[in-house]
Design a protein around this motif. Sequence first.
Motif, PDB file in Angstrom:
ATOM      1  N   UNK A  12     -34.477 -52.838  42.275  1.00  0.00           N
ATOM      2  CA  UNK A  12     -34.719 -51.393  42.759  1.00  0.00           C
ATOM      3  C   UNK A  12     -35.193 -50.581  42.041  1.00  0.00           C
ATOM      4  N   UNK A  13     -35.891 -50.666  40.957  1.00  0.00           N
ATOM      5  CA  UNK A  13     -36.568 -49.717  40.019  1.00  0.00           C
ATOM      6  C   UNK A  13     -37.641 -49.127  40.620  1.00  0.00           C
ATOM      7  N   UNK A  14     -38.477 -49.879  41.570  1.00  0.00           N
ATOM      8  CA  UNK A  14     -39.639 -49.516  41.858  1.00  0.00           C
ATOM      9  C   UNK A  14     -39.184 -48.500  43.153  1.00  0.00           C
ATOM     10  N   UNK A  15     -38.333 -49.144  43.998  1.00  0.00           N
ATOM     11  CA  UNK A  15     -37.868 -48.105  45.044  1.00  0.00           C
ATOM     12  C   UNK A  15     -37.314 -46.927  44.769  1.00  0.00           C
ATOM     13  N   UNK A  16     -36.348 -46.683  43.473  1.00  0.00           N
ATOM     14  CA  UNK A  16     -36.003 -45.436  42.901  1.00  0.00           C
ATOM     15  C   UNK A  16     -37.309 -44.717  42.741  1.00  0.00           C
ATOM     16  N   UNK A  17     -38.354 -45.109  42.176  1.00  0.00           N
ATOM     17  CA  UNK A  17     -39.592 -44.587  41.694  1.00  0.00           C
ATOM     18  C   UNK A  17     -40.133 -43.837  42.952  1.00  0.00           C
ATOM     19  N   UNK A  18     -40.276 -44.728  44.090  1.00  0.00           N
ATOM     20  CA  UNK A  18     -40.893 -44.097  45.294  1.00  0.00           C
ATOM     21  C   UNK A  18     -40.364 -43.165  45.910  1.00  0.00           C
ATOM     22  N   UNK A  19     -38.873 -43.169  45.779  1.00  0.00           N
ATOM     23  CA  UNK A  19     -38.048 -42.244  46.415  1.00  0.00           C
ATOM     24  C   UNK A  19     -38.046 -40.979  45.584  1.00  0.00           C
ATOM     25  N   UNK A  20     -38.054 -40.865  44.250  1.00  0.00           N
ATOM     26  CA  UNK A  20     -38.348 -39.731  43.598  1.00  0.00           C
ATOM     27  C   UNK A  20     -39.615 -39.221  43.853  1.00  0.00           C
TER      28      UNK A  20
END
Length: 408
Positions: free
Chosen positions: A356-364
């Motif tokens: 989920x790290x990439x997801x968190x990046x895209x969300x930010x």
Amino acid sequence: MSRLVMKFGGTSVADLARIRSAAERVRREVERGHEVAVVVSAMAGKTNELVGWVRETSRLYDAREYDAVVASGENVTAGLMALTLQEMGVPARSWQGWQVPLVTTSAHGAARIERIETERLEAKFAEGLHAVIAGFQGISPEGRVTTLGRGGSDTSAVAFAAALGAERCDIYTDVDGVYTTDPRITKKARKLAKISYEEMLELASLGAKVLQTRSVELAMRHKVRVQVLSSFADEPGTLVCDEEEIVESRVVSGIAHTRDEAQVTVAGVRDRPGIAAALFGPLAQAGVNVDMIVQNVSADGRTDMTFTVPIDDVPRALKALEAARERGEIAFAQVLANEDVAKVSIVGIGMRSHAGVAHQMFQALAAENINIKVITTSEIKVSVLIDRKYLELAVQALHDAFELEKAS
Ligand code: ADP
Ligand code: ASP
Ligand code: MG
């Protein structure tokens, strides 16, 4: 006697007063009982000036003469540092790359170190003479002066530390360590006490110019303990070391960015097996390094290919593609280059075990309305290409999202 390599970057030797204060640091280490090999860069701005003179003199310059000119900046500081040390009562001798010799490949402008012959240096150490070495340069098997690519004095320093069996390689620069991101981008950047070789390698290769990528590769391979610290303050720096030595546990350790890549879009390519090979073959042959790649969904049997190349290689890339089209190897409607882009990357060994790290990046990034053009990932990094005008905003948003200002 224990050995130390101390490397001083351009701002640390920018004028005679700074050379004196760098020499003062060397003297302190000598008094502590170390044999010291000092590695120096050219004075701040000097290498840029020399490169500018070469380009002004000759547009398609001969790379051997480029190296002959550009290596000279380090010769000046090496001599001045040796003289300054002597004036302080520290016996020292300067060494240019060829005098050691530090032997490199013949790839002028981006040579790789093949070996360092240490006998002459050792003989002088035995006479009590500390060494001051011109960084960034070596000698090719043909006997010509070579340079190691921009930022190459870091690599000289680590290579000498490995060859001389130094207990540590101290890199003195204008920041007091490796930060969670370039402190010039956000004040919230936090100094790391330690960082693993692997993370530092990613950060460096993704644009954090505090250490040259090759220097980190060498340090990792030869297990050289590298410390990054300030020439201007007596603060503890950052130790680049094995993962096992690090107690802090973080998912993301740092954010790197670069403005040195351009986006190239080849539009209206006929979508058939083999197009990627047909497109990237000519680029490889032209010596253009392709980094990020994305192929868009095709419509009516046609597709767009988007990728990034180093900004300086854009003319060569476009020429290679047009030439391949003329030879009938590829068919496309048009090719567009966009230099107003930036690549932002998050790096951390914790990503190996966290989803989920990439997801968190895209969300930010989405929360700031920043459009992502291309994405690439590897085991310990995620990179995105965005419009250059959003670079600072993106770095700040990610720094906040991953709470990098807090020590964990
Ligand atoms: P030197 O001339 O001493 O080799 P450089 O200019 O090559 O120094 O490297 C130091 C610079 O690297 C700093 O001034 C800083 O702006 C930049 N930098 C980029 N990313 C980072 C980072 N994560 N931590 C520290 N400095 C960084
Ligand atoms: N002087 C060279 C450069 O500016 C090498 C270095 O400083 O590391 O790239
Ligand atoms: Mg540097």
